[in-house]
Design a protein around this motif. Structure first.
Motif, PDB file in Angstrom:
ATOM      1  N   GLU A   1       0.840  -1.211   0.000  1.00 51.13           N
ATOM      2  CA  GLU A   1       0.000   0.000   0.000  1.00 51.13           C
ATOM      3  C   GLU A   1       0.868   1.253   0.000  1.00 51.13           C
ATOM      4  O   GLU A   1       0.579   2.228  -0.698  1.00 51.13           O
ATOM      5  N   CYS A   2       1.951   1.225   0.770  1.00 50.69           N
ATOM      6  CA  CYS A   2       2.825   2.392   0.875  1.00 50.69           C
ATOM      7  C   CYS A   2       3.627   2.634  -0.398  1.00 50.69           C
ATOM      8  O   CYS A   2       3.971   3.775  -0.716  1.00 50.69           O
ATOM      9  N   ARG A   3       3.904   1.587  -1.128  1.00 52.70           N
ATOM     10  CA  ARG A   3       4.626   1.727  -2.402  1.00 52.70           C
ATOM     11  C   ARG A   3       3.890   2.670  -3.359  1.00 52.70           C
ATOM     12  O   ARG A   3       4.508   3.336  -4.190  1.00 52.70           O
ATOM     13  N   LYS A   4       2.567   2.703  -3.261  1.00 51.08           N
ATOM     14  CA  LYS A   4       1.748   3.509  -4.172  1.00 51.08           C
ATOM     15  C   LYS A   4       1.913   5.013  -3.912  1.00 51.08           C
ATOM     16  O   LYS A   4       1.684   5.820  -4.806  1.00 51.08           O
ATOM     17  N   GLU A   5       2.304   5.374  -2.671  1.00 51.29           N
ATOM     18  CA  GLU A   5       2.367   6.791  -2.309  1.00 51.29           C
ATOM     19  C   GLU A   5       3.771   7.294  -1.995  1.00 51.29           C
ATOM     20  O   GLU A   5       4.018   8.503  -2.078  1.00 51.29           O
ATOM     21  N   LEU A   6       4.668   6.402  -1.635  1.00 44.85           N
ATOM     22  CA  LEU A   6       5.988   6.823  -1.174  1.00 44.85           C
ATOM     23  C   LEU A   6       7.096   6.393  -2.121  1.00 44.85           C
ATOM     24  O   LEU A   6       6.987   5.362  -2.791  1.00 44.85           O
ATOM     25  N   LYS A   7       8.160   7.175  -2.131  1.00 44.34           N
ATOM     26  CA  LYS A   7       9.332   6.832  -2.928  1.00 44.34           C
ATOM     27  C   LYS A   7      10.198   5.796  -2.209  1.00 44.34           C
ATOM     28  O   LYS A   7      10.792   4.920  -2.832  1.00 44.34           O
ATOM     29  N   ALA A   8      10.268   5.893  -0.880  1.00 46.47           N
ATOM     30  CA  ALA A   8      11.096   4.979  -0.090  1.00 46.47           C
ATOM     31  C   ALA A   8      10.740   5.099   1.385  1.00 46.47           C
ATOM     32  O   ALA A   8      10.130   6.083   1.816  1.00 46.47           O
ATOM     33  N   VAL A   9      11.142   4.095   2.138  1.00 46.47           N
ATOM     34  CA  VAL A   9      11.009   4.106   3.601  1.00 46.47           C
ATOM     35  C   VAL A   9      12.319   3.607   4.192  1.00 46.47           C
ATOM     36  O   VAL A   9      12.842   2.566   3.763  1.00 46.47           O
ATOM     37  N   VAL A  10      12.853   4.347   5.153  1.00 38.22           N
ATOM     38  CA  VAL A  10      14.001   3.860   5.919  1.00 38.22           C
ATOM     39  C   VAL A  10      13.442   3.119   7.124  1.00 38.22           C
ATOM     40  O   VAL A  10      12.732   3.701   7.942  1.00 38.22           O
ATOM     41  N   ASP A  11      13.726   1.834   7.197  1.00 36.66           N
ATOM     42  CA  ASP A  11      13.221   1.010   8.295  1.00 36.66           C
ATOM     43  C   ASP A  11      14.337   0.743   9.287  1.00 36.66           C
ATOM     44  O   ASP A  11      15.355   0.161   8.944  1.00 36.66           O
ATOM     45  N   SER A  12      14.140   1.197  10.515  1.00 32.25           N
ATOM     46  CA  SER A  12      15.133   0.960  11.559  1.00 32.25           C
ATOM     47  C   SER A  12      14.862  -0.389  12.207  1.00 32.25           C
ATOM     48  O   SER A  12      14.061  -0.515  13.129  1.00 32.25           O
ATOM     49  N   ILE A  13      15.527  -1.396  11.676  1.00 36.69           N
ATOM     50  CA  ILE A  13      15.413  -2.750  12.218  1.00 36.69           C
ATOM     51  C   ILE A  13      16.238  -2.804  13.498  1.00 36.69           C
ATOM     52  O   ILE A  13      17.465  -2.725  13.462  1.00 36.69           O
TER      53      ILE A  13
ATOM     54  N   GLN B   1      -6.171   5.044  15.557  1.00 40.22           N
ATOM     55  CA  GLN B   1      -5.668   4.324  14.386  1.00 40.22           C
ATOM     56  C   GLN B   1      -4.189   4.020  14.535  1.00 40.22           C
ATOM     57  O   GLN B   1      -3.441   4.824  15.094  1.00 40.22           O
ATOM     58  N   ARG B   2      -3.780   2.886  14.022  1.00 43.04           N
ATOM     59  CA  ARG B   2      -2.362   2.533  13.990  1.00 43.04           C
ATOM     60  C   ARG B   2      -1.680   3.379  12.921  1.00 43.04           C
ATOM     61  O   ARG B   2      -2.206   3.568  11.833  1.00 43.04           O
ATOM     62  N   ASN B   3      -0.530   3.901  13.226  1.00 42.19           N
ATOM     63  CA  ASN B   3       0.187   4.733  12.268  1.00 42.19           C
ATOM     64  C   ASN B   3       0.746   3.888  11.127  1.00 42.19           C
ATOM     65  O   ASN B   3       1.095   2.716  11.320  1.00 42.19           O
ATOM     66  N   VAL B   4       0.849   4.494   9.944  1.00 43.27           N
ATOM     67  CA  VAL B   4       1.454   3.852   8.777  1.00 43.27           C
ATOM     68  C   VAL B   4       2.372   4.848   8.085  1.00 43.27           C
ATOM     69  O   VAL B   4       2.171   6.064   8.193  1.00 43.27           O
ATOM     70  N   PRO B   5       3.403   4.375   7.366  1.00 46.21           N
ATOM     71  CA  PRO B   5       4.349   5.287   6.723  1.00 46.21           C
ATOM     72  C   PRO B   5       3.726   6.297   5.766  1.00 46.21           C
ATOM     73  O   PRO B   5       4.264   7.404   5.613  1.00 46.21           O
ATOM     74  N   CYS B   6       2.609   5.964   5.140  1.00 45.05           N
ATOM     75  CA  CYS B   6       1.948   6.929   4.243  1.00 45.05           C
ATOM     76  C   CYS B   6       1.570   8.216   4.973  1.00 45.05           C
ATOM     77  O   CYS B   6       1.445   9.271   4.355  1.00 45.05           O
ATOM     78  N   ASN B   7       1.396   8.124   6.286  1.00 47.28           N
ATOM     79  CA  ASN B   7       1.034   9.307   7.070  1.00 47.28           C
ATOM     80  C   ASN B   7       2.180  10.304   7.210  1.00 47.28           C
ATOM     81  O   ASN B   7       2.002  11.363   7.816  1.00 47.28           O
ATOM     82  N   VAL B   8       3.332   9.990   6.653  1.00 46.96           N
ATOM     83  CA  VAL B   8       4.444  10.957   6.690  1.00 46.96           C
ATOM     84  C   VAL B   8       4.009  12.279   6.062  1.00 46.96           C
ATOM     85  O   VAL B   8       4.559  13.340   6.370  1.00 46.96           O
ATOM     86  N   ARG B   9       3.019  12.227   5.214  1.00 45.65           N
ATOM     87  CA  ARG B   9       2.456  13.457   4.628  1.00 45.65           C
ATOM     88  C   ARG B   9       2.061  14.457   5.724  1.00 45.65           C
ATOM     89  O   ARG B   9       2.227  15.670   5.563  1.00 45.65           O
ATOM     90  N   VAL B  10       1.520  13.932   6.832  1.00 44.46           N
ATOM     91  CA  VAL B  10       1.080  14.804   7.926  1.00 44.46           C
ATOM     92  C   VAL B  10       2.263  15.560   8.530  1.00 44.46           C
ATOM     93  O   VAL B  10       2.179  16.764   8.793  1.00 44.46           O
ATOM     94  N   ALA B  11       3.376  14.876   8.735  1.00 43.89           N
ATOM     95  CA  ALA B  11       4.567  15.526   9.274  1.00 43.89           C
ATOM     96  C   ALA B  11       5.068  16.614   8.324  1.00 43.89           C
ATOM     97  O   ALA B  11       5.441  17.717   8.752  1.00 43.89           O
ATOM     98  N   ILE B  12       5.052  16.309   7.025  1.00 45.43           N
ATOM     99  CA  ILE B  12       5.508  17.292   6.029  1.00 45.43           C
ATOM    100  C   ILE B  12       4.562  18.486   5.993  1.00 45.43           C
ATOM    101  O   ILE B  12       4.999  19.643   5.907  1.00 45.43           O
ATOM    102  N   GLU B  13       3.271  18.232   6.095  1.00 41.53           N
ATOM    103  CA  GLU B  13       2.282  19.326   6.106  1.00 41.53           C
ATOM    104  C   GLU B  13       2.516  20.269   7.280  1.00 41.53           C
ATOM    105  O   GLU B  13       2.446  21.498   7.135  1.00 41.53           O
TER     106      GLU B  13
END
Length: 252
Positions: A21-33, A211-223
């Motif tokens: 789902e996130c691939r459709k909206e985001l260019k990349a995600v840095v995942d801190s494993i 709601q559980r957060n998802v990486p697509c919500n990064v838009r909110v931080a940018i806004e």
């Protein structure tokens, strides 16, 4: 958009669906494993490996695990990091969390293990992703002493310290908690966008109640960064993306 800090592995069985789902909206995600409770780095790595190229991994040892002082596990994680050092973009998340440390012994365990991984980052010539909660100043001082380049993710410390951090060449993460955390709002408005990365810390820090957060919500931080700095969304998105690519050396 790029989410500079998330944890897809914490979604467990839902991870593949959410990643797609996130691939459709985001260019990349840095995942801190990060080694934390039952989220072992080697298990998380295998879960996310098929998505590398969209996901850019870091490897670390969470301070809330470090408080236990389990050096056998530390050595095991260190070995795993060394084995995959050419495939990761940073070491982290690592750091200090005094909110959950119950006594001075646990805090000292965190400090010792944090220093250990800072030294490893220096040796491997990698930047670090720092988790600092109620210990921002001390974490910053240890980073400075080690001489490594750091990303202070989900920063909620003082504006004064934030200024010192960026003046010394580090960067700061504004997460989706900016929607409801006054300290994050203050930093997002006071620190130049050229020093900021946008992140979600998913599945935590959801800007939407219940709601559980998802990486697509990064838009909110940018806004919010755009709003607080008097920028257009496009300007804030472009700058935070550029900062993320440069800090982690992402090959997109």
């Amino acid at each position: 958009m790029i989410d500079a800090h998330a944890h897809f592995e914490f979604y467990r069985k839902d991870a593949p669906r959410i990643i797609e789902e996130c691939r459709k909206e985001l260019k990349a995600v840095v995942d801190s494993i990060t080694e934390y409770r039952k989220a072992h780095v080697w298990k998380s790595w295998e879960l996310l490996k098929p998505y590398f190229g969209f996901i850019f991994p870091t490897l670390g040892y969470h301070p809330n695990e470090a408080r236990r002082g389990n050096w056998e596990k530390v050595r095991k994680v260190e070995e795993f990091i060394r084995e995959h050092s050419g495939e990761i973009v940073a070491i982290g998340e690592i750091g200090l969390d005094y909110h959950y440390a119950e006594n001075e012994k646990q805090r000292e365990n965190q400090r010792e293990i944090f220093r250990h991984f800072l030294e490893l980052a220096l040796e491997l010539k990698l930047p670090v992703v720092v988790h600092a909660r109620e210990a921002e100043k001390e974490a910053y001082e240890l980073v400075q002493k080690a001489g490594v380049k750091a990303y202070f993710h989900s920063y909620a410390g003082s504006v004064e310290l934030a200024r010192e951090i960026v003046e010394n060449g580090h960067v700061i993460g504004i997460n989706t908690g900016v929607a409801f955390i006054p300290e994050v709002k203050a930093v997002a408005g006071a620190i130049g966008v050229e020093h900021l990365l946008a992140e979600t810390d998913s599945p935590y820090m959801s800007p939407f109640k219940g709601q559980r957060n998802v990486p697509c919500n990064v838009r909110v931080a940018i806004e919010w960064i755009a709003k607080l700095q008097g920028l257009s969304f496009e300007e804030a998105e472009r700058e935070t993306e550029k900062n993320t690519v440069e800090f982690f050396g992402l090959r997109l």
